[in-house]
Design a protein around this motif. Structure first.
Motif, PDB file in Angstrom:
ATOM      1  N   TYR A  87      -7.558   7.151  -3.044  1.00  0.00           N
ATOM      2  CA  TYR A  87      -6.502   6.526  -2.249  1.00  0.00           C
ATOM      3  C   TYR A  87      -6.964   5.164  -1.753  1.00  0.00           C
ATOM      4  CZ  TYR A  87      -4.210  11.085  -2.003  1.00  0.00           C
ATOM      5  OH  TYR A  87      -3.588  12.266  -2.319  1.00  0.00           O
ATOM      6  N   GLU A  89      -4.833   1.458  -0.029  1.00  0.00           N
ATOM      7  CA  GLU A  89      -3.789   1.149   0.941  1.00  0.00           C
ATOM      8  C   GLU A  89      -2.403   1.548   0.431  1.00  0.00           C
ATOM      9  OE1 GLU A  89      -5.910  -1.267  -0.374  1.00  0.00           O
ATOM     10  OE2 GLU A  89      -7.370  -0.986   1.229  1.00  0.00           O
ATOM     11  N   THR A  90      -2.281   1.749  -0.875  1.00  0.00           N
ATOM     12  CA  THR A  90      -0.991   2.122  -1.452  1.00  0.00           C
ATOM     13  C   THR A  90      -0.729   3.608  -1.222  1.00  0.00           C
ATOM     14  OG1 THR A  90      -1.947   2.615  -3.617  1.00  0.00           O
ATOM     15  CG2 THR A  90      -1.187   0.353  -3.256  1.00  0.00           C
ATOM     16  N   GLU A  92       0.497   5.884  -3.389  1.00  0.00           N
ATOM     17  CA  GLU A  92       0.171   6.737  -4.529  1.00  0.00           C
ATOM     18  C   GLU A  92      -1.326   6.685  -4.836  1.00  0.00           C
ATOM     19  OE1 GLU A  92       2.253   8.711  -6.326  1.00  0.00           O
ATOM     20  OE2 GLU A  92       3.835   8.200  -4.913  1.00  0.00           O
ATOM     21  N   ASP A 118      -2.309   1.001 -10.977  1.00  0.00           N
ATOM     22  CA  ASP A 118      -2.264  -0.335 -10.380  1.00  0.00           C
ATOM     23  C   ASP A 118      -3.497  -1.110 -10.859  1.00  0.00           C
ATOM     24  OD1 ASP A 118      -2.690  -2.554  -8.672  1.00  0.00           O
ATOM     25  OD2 ASP A 118      -1.667  -1.558  -7.020  1.00  0.00           O
TER      26      ASP A 118
END
Length: 132
Positions: A87, A89-90, A92, A118
């Motif tokens: 994990y 800051e996003t 997903e 990402d």
């Protein structure tokens, strides 16, 4: 829905995604899968990421008396697979698969066909793990 149902659903999704999109390792390490998991988790956390282990093949097959290894044909092999959710800051997580045997481990991203990985997070993870 209870948490255990969510976990079972997640593992089903991971298995389906892995079958649908073959894994392409981005890193090979000369450590066991368990050592790699510990080292990876520590380094990723030092780089501001949160890590949660969601699957361990040894734990999953612990109750099975006869679980032949697809590589060695024996239930006493050292094959291991660990799934880590990383994990940032996003919202997903990014899914890492660690697959190892014979004292080596290959790390792969699970590419979700709906959202992919990402590129910024992927690069951040890859750069952090180069320090292992």
């Amino acid at each position: 829905m209870r948490l255990s149902n969510h976990v079972a659903e997640f593992h089903t999704i991971i298995i389906a995604e892995t079958v649908m999109s073959p894994l392409s390792p981005f890193l090979k390490l000369n450590y066991t899968c368990d050592e790699t998991s510990q080292r990876s988790s520590r380094i990723l956390m030092q780089n501001g990421l949160r890590v949660m282990q969601t699957f361990d093949l040894h734990d999953a097959r612990h109750e099975m008396d006869d679980c032949p290894c697809p590589y060695h044909g024996t239930s006493k092999c050292d094959c291991q697979m660990i799934v880590l959710l990383v994990y940032s800051e996003t919202a997903e997580p990014t899914t890492l698969i660690l697959h190892g045997n014979d004292g080596q481990t290959w790390l792969s991203f699970v590419d979700n066909p709906l959202r992919g990985v990402d590129p910024k997070i992927r690069s951040r993870i890859e750069q952090a793990l180069q320090a292992i």
